[in-house]
Design a protein around this motif. Structure first.
Motif, mmCIF file in Angstrom:
data_model
loop_
_atom_site.group_PDB
_atom_site.id
_atom_site.type_symbol
_atom_site.label_atom_id
_atom_site.label_comp_id
_atom_site.label_asym_id
_atom_site.label_seq_id
_atom_site.Cartn_x
_atom_site.Cartn_y
_atom_site.Cartn_z
ATOM 1 N N GLY A 51 13.509 2.773 -0.654
ATOM 2 C CA GLY A 51 13.923 3.737 0.598
ATOM 3 C C GLY A 51 12.898 3.577 1.630
ATOM 4 O O GLY A 51 13.264 3.486 2.763
ATOM 5 N N VAL A 52 11.464 4.232 1.316
ATOM 6 C CA VAL A 52 10.541 3.891 2.404
ATOM 7 C C VAL A 52 10.643 2.635 2.977
ATOM 8 O O VAL A 52 10.290 2.653 4.163
ATOM 9 C CB VAL A 52 9.142 4.385 1.884
ATOM 10 N N ALA A 53 10.547 1.517 2.364
ATOM 11 C CA ALA A 53 10.377 0.162 2.873
ATOM 12 C C ALA A 53 11.734 -0.123 3.868
ATOM 13 O O ALA A 53 11.455 -0.445 4.958
ATOM 14 C CB ALA A 53 10.583 -0.957 1.526
ATOM 15 N N HIS B 25 13.658 -7.848 -5.127
ATOM 16 C CA HIS B 25 12.993 -7.940 -6.290
ATOM 17 C C HIS B 25 12.258 -6.877 -6.644
ATOM 18 O O HIS B 25 11.257 -6.872 -7.463
ATOM 19 C CB HIS B 25 12.114 -9.323 -6.170
ATOM 20 N N ALA B 26 12.424 -5.529 -6.188
ATOM 21 C CA ALA B 26 11.747 -4.381 -6.264
ATOM 22 C C ALA B 26 11.512 -4.179 -7.966
ATOM 23 O O ALA B 26 10.332 -3.684 -8.386
ATOM 24 C CB ALA B 26 12.386 -2.991 -5.576
ATOM 25 N N ASP C 160 0.996 -1.361 0.010
ATOM 26 C CA ASP C 160 0.057 0.039 -0.072
ATOM 27 C C ASP C 160 0.748 1.070 0.010
ATOM 28 O O ASP C 160 0.694 2.147 -0.914
ATOM 29 C CB ASP C 160 -0.738 0.022 1.132
ATOM 30 N N VAL C 161 1.724 1.290 0.976
ATOM 31 C CA VAL C 161 2.852 2.466 1.032
ATOM 32 C C VAL C 161 3.845 2.547 -0.365
ATOM 33 O O VAL C 161 4.136 3.605 -0.839
ATOM 34 C CB VAL C 161 3.396 2.459 2.369
ATOM 35 N N ALA C 162 4.302 1.390 -0.379
ATOM 36 C CA ALA C 162 5.287 1.291 -1.644
ATOM 37 C C ALA C 162 4.670 1.851 -2.934
ATOM 38 O O ALA C 162 5.311 2.418 -3.694
ATOM 39 C CB ALA C 162 5.832 -0.091 -1.792
ATOM 40 N N GLU C 163 3.551 1.537 -3.264
ATOM 41 C CA GLU C 163 2.955 1.763 -4.502
ATOM 42 C C GLU C 163 2.804 3.490 -4.715
ATOM 43 O O GLU C 163 2.995 4.066 -5.813
ATOM 44 C CB GLU C 163 1.339 1.217 -4.569
#
Length: 522
Positions: A208-210, A229-230, A192-195
């Motif tokens: 970075g946020v992860a 695997h980003a 949710d946040v990474a998207e």
């Protein structure tokens, strides 16, 4: 088999995928955010070896996790101003510790005078954010209740109750963390946040946020798999989601709802939509019930009755894109605020555009605020351009809303509301027949027998008229309706006699003038 137990042609997954677009609006995100986040979470699940049978549970968690934000929207608005802007901003902040305190302080009483903002910040500090925590708990509980109403399993309900937990145990409920957090939540929290961060800043921003929240908000193993695997997980994520294709690839999501189950699901979504404003509780359900009764009073075909009832349930789903501060404003709206209200009807149509059967419901629902003289929204169409279903829905919505209190006025008694409705007819804003039928169905003008259609047409004759106006020959009419060719011919003769038509063309013009040839009926 009873009619209501037949296949509706719509799956629960398709319905929730559509509703997620409205949730996106309430989060201040572009449509399909939650769908993209689900695809990202699914890719992560594959790399972490999450069991295949849990993939459908992950979908439902992704589609419903944020639905509860409507439950605490009034409280969020009271504390932080524009609830949509608040939620959009929350993606940039780790909401625990000093960073969380700074975020809440920046948004406390947003839009208010400085003394009011200072008091709000002081209250947050003195109460340690207890009001915020109660709102979050309400959010989670309400979402879990909806999942139960939709017949989803225990694992989905458990995950939804944990959506605001954290790996470090500093979320809500307090003390729940680490391996006690559902794997479904661990996956979707990061996705949710990474998207959002990927959309704003690319792969580096998402990674970075992860990493910044690893071991805090996010589970370390999930972060590590994501970072490893980003590139491949995020590749193509910004593309428009082909919902039919991606859902078809998930067999567990392909079970269709019965007509009865579809009604129940739409009622649940209607109730949740109305939670967005304390003034609107029960409005959508009331409009749906009234519109369905009106269709019966006017003698419309059964299909139109069903569509009207369902369109009434979801006609305000686009209000998820309107801040509570606008919905609950006691004074006149600014030009910008009024434009956001107008756009809500567009959002309703956009949210419900697919699949095709749901799109039919959405197209009628989007007509709830159009007016017969063209003064409504969002398209500003009128007259013959508005089908009878739209005219009925507009009159039913207007009457029902007058019976309910709003921030700028008290509820009107039934007789006073009826008087206003009649004045709208005289002013040319509402259709005469539709408004009269609304008052009849509401019991204001007394009981009466079912009214025939225009020129005394029966419901079956209305169906035949629509078919011949669409170009169907007598044999086509017979085949479509399951009647003999002779019976179809008799219906056509009676239609011509009642309407004064001498050809298919003049019959078509009659249907258009009376809103029977629905331009939305493809």
């Amino acid at each position: 088999m009873e009619e209501r137990d037949r296949d509706s042609g719509i799956t629960l997954a398709e319905l929730l995928a559509a509703f997620s677009l409205a949730t996106d609006l309430g989060l201040g995100q572009p449509m399909e955010h939650l769908l993209r986040a689900w695809r990202l979470a699914t890719g992560l699940a594959d790399r972490l070896g999450v069991a295949g049978e849990r993939r459908d549970e992950l979908f439902y968690v992704a589609m419903l996790s944020w639905v509860g934000c409507v439950a605490d929207a009034p409280e969020v608005a009271a504390s932080f101003g524009d609830d949509i802007a608040f939620r959009a901003g929350s993606y940039d902040a780790d909401l625990a510790g000093l960073s969380g305190a700074a975020f809440f302080a920046r948004h406390a009483a947003a839009g208010q005078a400085t003394p009011r903002r200072i008091r709000a910040v002081a209250t947050l500090m003195l109460t340690n954010g207890n009001r915020v925590a109660r709102g979050i708990q309400s959010h989670c509980l309400t979402t879990a209740v909806l999942a139960e109403r939709l017949g989803l399993g225990h694992e989905v309900g458990t995950a939804l109750r944990q959506f605001f937990t954290r790996w470090d145990g500093r979320g809500v409920p307090a003390g729940v963390g680490a391996t006690d957090v559902s794997p479904l939540v661990q996956l979707f929290q990061l996705a949710d946040v990474a998207e959002v961060h990927h959309r704003h800043g690319g792969v580096d921003a998402a990674v970075g946020v992860a990493r910044a929240r690893r071991g805090g908000q996010f589970a370390p193993a999930v972060v590590d798999a994501f970072c490893a695997h980003a590139g491949e997980l995020l590749d193509g994520l910004g593309d428009t989601v082909d919902v039919p294709r991606v859902l078809a690839a998930e067999p567990a999501l392909c079970r269709r709802l019965s007509e009865r189950e579809l009604d129940a699901a739409l009622e649940g979504l209607a109730d949740f939509t109305d939670l967005r404003s304390g003034w609107r509780a029960g409005h959508s359900r009331g409009v749906g019930e009234l519109a369905g009764r009106v269709a019966g009073v006017m003698g419309l075909p059964p299909r139109d009755l069903t569509v009207l009832h369902r369109a009434g349930l979801v006609h305000d789903i686009g209000l998820h894109g309107v801040p509570v501060t606008v919905l609950g404003k006691p004074g006149p709206l600014s030009v910008t605020e009024w434009e956001r209200i107008r756009l809500s009807a567009y959002y309703t149509e956009r949210v419900l555009a697919r699949p095709a059967k749901l799109g039919r419901i959405g197209a009628v629902a989007a007509l709830a605020h159009e007016r017969h003289d063209g003064s409504g929204y969002h398209r500003g169409i009128g007259g013959a351009a508005v089908p009878m279903t739209g005219r009925i829905l507009a009159a039913a919505c207007a009457y029902r809303a007058m019976l309910e209190p709003r921030a700028h006025r008290p509820a009107l008694p039934a007789k006073a509301a009826a008087g206003v409705l009649r004045s709208e007819v005289r002013a040319g804003r509402l259709d005469t027949d539709a408004a009269h039928a609304v008052l009849t169905a509401a019991g204001v003008e007394g009981r009466q027998a079912r009214r025939p259609g225009p020129a005394g047409l029966t419901p079956r004759e209305v169906e035949v008229l629509v078919l011949i106006a669409r170009g169907a020959a007598t044999g086509d009419v017979a085949a479509r309706l399951g009647i003999s060719r002779k019976t179809a011919g008799t219906h056509i003769e009676r239609i011509y006699a009642k309407t004064g038509a001498s050809s298919r063309a003049t019959a078509t013009l009659f249907a258009l003038r009376n809103g029977l040839l629905d331009p939305l009926d493809l």
